[in-house]
Motif scaffolding. Structure first.
Motif, short mmCIF file in Angstrom:
data_model
loop_
_atom_site.label_atom_id
_atom_site.label_comp_id
_atom_site.label_asym_id
_atom_site.label_seq_id
_atom_site.Cartn_x
_atom_site.Cartn_y
_atom_site.Cartn_z
N HIS A 161 -28.17 42.03 77.90
CA HIS A 161 -28.59 41.07 78.92
C HIS A 161 -27.56 39.96 79.07
CE1 HIS A 161 -32.50 43.06 78.63
NE2 HIS A 161 -32.92 42.36 79.66
N ARG A 162 -27.09 39.44 77.94
CA ARG A 162 -26.10 38.38 77.96
C ARG A 162 -24.84 38.83 78.71
NH1 ARG A 162 -22.84 37.09 73.56
NH2 ARG A 162 -22.35 39.32 73.66
N ASP A 163 -24.43 40.06 78.44
CA ASP A 163 -23.21 40.57 79.05
C ASP A 163 -23.34 40.69 80.57
OD1 ASP A 163 -22.10 40.64 76.55
OD2 ASP A 163 -22.17 42.82 76.34
N VAL A 164 -24.53 41.06 81.05
CA VAL A 164 -24.74 41.14 82.49
C VAL A 164 -24.64 39.75 83.12
CG1 VAL A 164 -26.44 41.65 84.31
CG2 VAL A 164 -26.10 43.26 82.42
N ILE A 165 -25.24 38.76 82.49
CA ILE A 165 -25.17 37.40 83.02
C ILE A 165 -23.74 36.87 82.94
CG2 ILE A 165 -25.98 35.02 82.72
CD1 ILE A 165 -28.01 37.00 83.98
N ALA A 166 -23.04 37.19 81.88
CA ALA A 166 -21.64 36.76 81.76
C ALA A 166 -20.79 37.36 82.88
CB ALA A 166 -21.09 37.15 80.39
N ARG A 167 -21.11 38.57 83.28
CA ARG A 167 -20.32 39.26 84.31
C ARG A 167 -20.71 38.83 85.72
NH1 ARG A 167 -19.87 45.86 85.08
NH2 ARG A 167 -18.78 45.81 87.09
N PHE A 168 -22.02 38.74 85.99
CA PHE A 168 -22.48 38.53 87.37
C PHE A 168 -23.10 37.16 87.62
CE2 PHE A 168 -22.92 43.20 86.69
CZ PHE A 168 -21.98 43.62 87.63
N GLY A 169 -23.52 36.48 86.57
CA GLY A 169 -24.21 35.21 86.75
C GLY A 169 -25.67 35.36 87.13
N ARG A 170 -26.13 36.58 87.21
CA ARG A 170 -27.52 36.89 87.56
C ARG A 170 -27.77 38.35 87.22
NH1 ARG A 170 -27.25 36.93 94.21
NH2 ARG A 170 -25.76 38.65 94.45
N PHE A 171 -29.04 38.76 87.31
CA PHE A 171 -29.38 40.16 87.07
C PHE A 171 -29.38 40.89 88.41
CE2 PHE A 171 -31.64 38.21 83.36
CZ PHE A 171 -30.88 38.83 82.37
N PRO A 172 -28.42 41.76 88.65
CA PRO A 172 -28.35 42.46 89.94
C PRO A 172 -29.60 43.26 90.28
CG PRO A 172 -26.26 42.67 88.78
CD PRO A 172 -27.23 42.05 87.81
N HIS A 173 -30.30 43.78 89.26
CA HIS A 173 -31.48 44.59 89.57
C HIS A 173 -32.62 43.76 90.16
CE1 HIS A 173 -32.41 43.19 85.46
NE2 HIS A 173 -33.67 43.31 85.81
N ARG A 174 -32.52 42.44 90.12
CA ARG A 174 -33.53 41.59 90.75
C ARG A 174 -33.19 41.29 92.22
NH1 ARG A 174 -34.62 36.78 86.29
NH2 ARG A 174 -35.14 38.14 84.52
N ASN A 175 -31.99 41.59 92.63
CA ASN A 175 -31.54 41.14 93.96
C ASN A 175 -32.44 41.63 95.09
OD1 ASN A 175 -29.44 39.83 92.72
ND2 ASN A 175 -27.86 41.29 93.34
N ALA A 176 -32.71 42.93 95.12
CA ALA A 176 -33.51 43.48 96.21
C ALA A 176 -34.91 42.87 96.21
CB ALA A 176 -33.59 45.00 96.10
N ILE A 177 -35.51 42.74 95.03
CA ILE A 177 -36.86 42.19 94.93
C ILE A 177 -36.90 40.75 95.42
CG2 ILE A 177 -38.68 41.53 93.30
CD1 ILE A 177 -37.74 43.89 91.53
N LEU A 178 -35.85 39.98 95.07
CA LEU A 178 -35.83 38.56 95.41
C LEU A 178 -35.16 38.27 96.75
CD1 LEU A 178 -34.96 37.07 91.90
CD2 LEU A 178 -37.20 37.18 93.02
N GLY A 179 -34.76 39.32 97.47
CA GLY A 179 -34.14 39.13 98.78
C GLY A 179 -32.73 38.57 98.69
N ARG A 180 -32.04 38.85 97.59
CA ARG A 180 -30.66 38.40 97.42
C ARG A 180 -29.71 39.52 97.80
NH1 ARG A 180 -31.38 35.85 91.33
NH2 ARG A 180 -30.89 38.03 90.80
N ALA A 181 -28.67 39.17 98.52
CA ALA A 181 -27.65 40.16 98.88
C ALA A 181 -26.82 40.50 97.65
CB ALA A 181 -26.76 39.61 99.99
#
Length: 196
Positions: A161-181
């Motif tokens: 989880h830490r590595d994903v946040i370090a790379r993207f600054g957010r969890f990409p798998h939440r993007n569609a659910i939260l309406g984030r591009a």
């Protein structure tokens, strides 16, 4: 309310062993998406989740059993009841605040190991890198203390989880659910890895 707290603990953990761990089969309840589990959580605890989200159960955090139950309502049961909707994350900030306060006060150190896991998970769900780093440290310490395969696995997921946040600054798998591009890099990542 004491009965509600006990009911939450019994449902989620069952009876703990002498080392402070739940029976191995409980893991399927926690981390396997199941409409049956989601329905059971919704039916048994949906009203309590709404009360927790409204701040009506904040006094539960005054004792350890209540704290753990409150964190489950805000950080875990929301994910069951509102799976694949923005409401799945509605309790994250509240859960994080309670968890961080408890950890700062050293309350986590006296809890059974499996309860500590669920006190730390709100940090793992945060999209803040410093919080993620703290989570990794906490799981590393718990792994050293318990020296168990199950906590080693929890620690491995904390790093992931830490590595994903370090790379993207957010969890990409939440993007569609939260309406984030999603960015192109995030889309490529999701094609390979999906989400947690």
């Amino acid at each position: 309310m004491t009965q509600d707290i006990a009911s939450i603990h019994q449902f989620w953990f069952g009876e703990l062993d002498e080392a402070g761990f739940a029976a191995p089969g409980q893991g399927r309840l926690w981390f396997s998406a199941s409409e049956q589990t989601d329905s059971a959580v919704r039916g048994r605890f949906g009203d309590l989740v709404e009360l927790a989200l409204a701040g009506e159960l904040n006094d539960w955090a005054a004792n350890d059993a209540g704290l753990v139950a409150l964190l489950l309502l805000l950080d875990q049961f929301t994910r069951n009841i509102y799976r694949a909707t923005p409401r799945a994350f509605a309790g994250d900030e509240q859960a994080l605040q309670f968890a961080v306060q408890a950890i700062a006060a050293g309350r986590d150190a006296v809890l059974p190991p499996i309860h500590r896991v669920f006190v730390y998970l709100p940090l793992e769900h945060s999209e803040d890198l410093a919080t993620q780093e703290q989570c990794v440290r906490l799981f590393d310490a718990l792994e050293r203390e318990t020296n168990t395969a199950s906590v080693k696995e929890f620690a491995r997921f904390a790093v992931a989880h830490r590595d994903v946040i370090a790379r993207f600054g957010r969890f990409p798998h939440r993007n569609a659910i939260l309406g984030r591009a999603s960015t192109a890099d995030e889309l490529a990542y999701l094609e390979r890895h999906g989400g947690f």
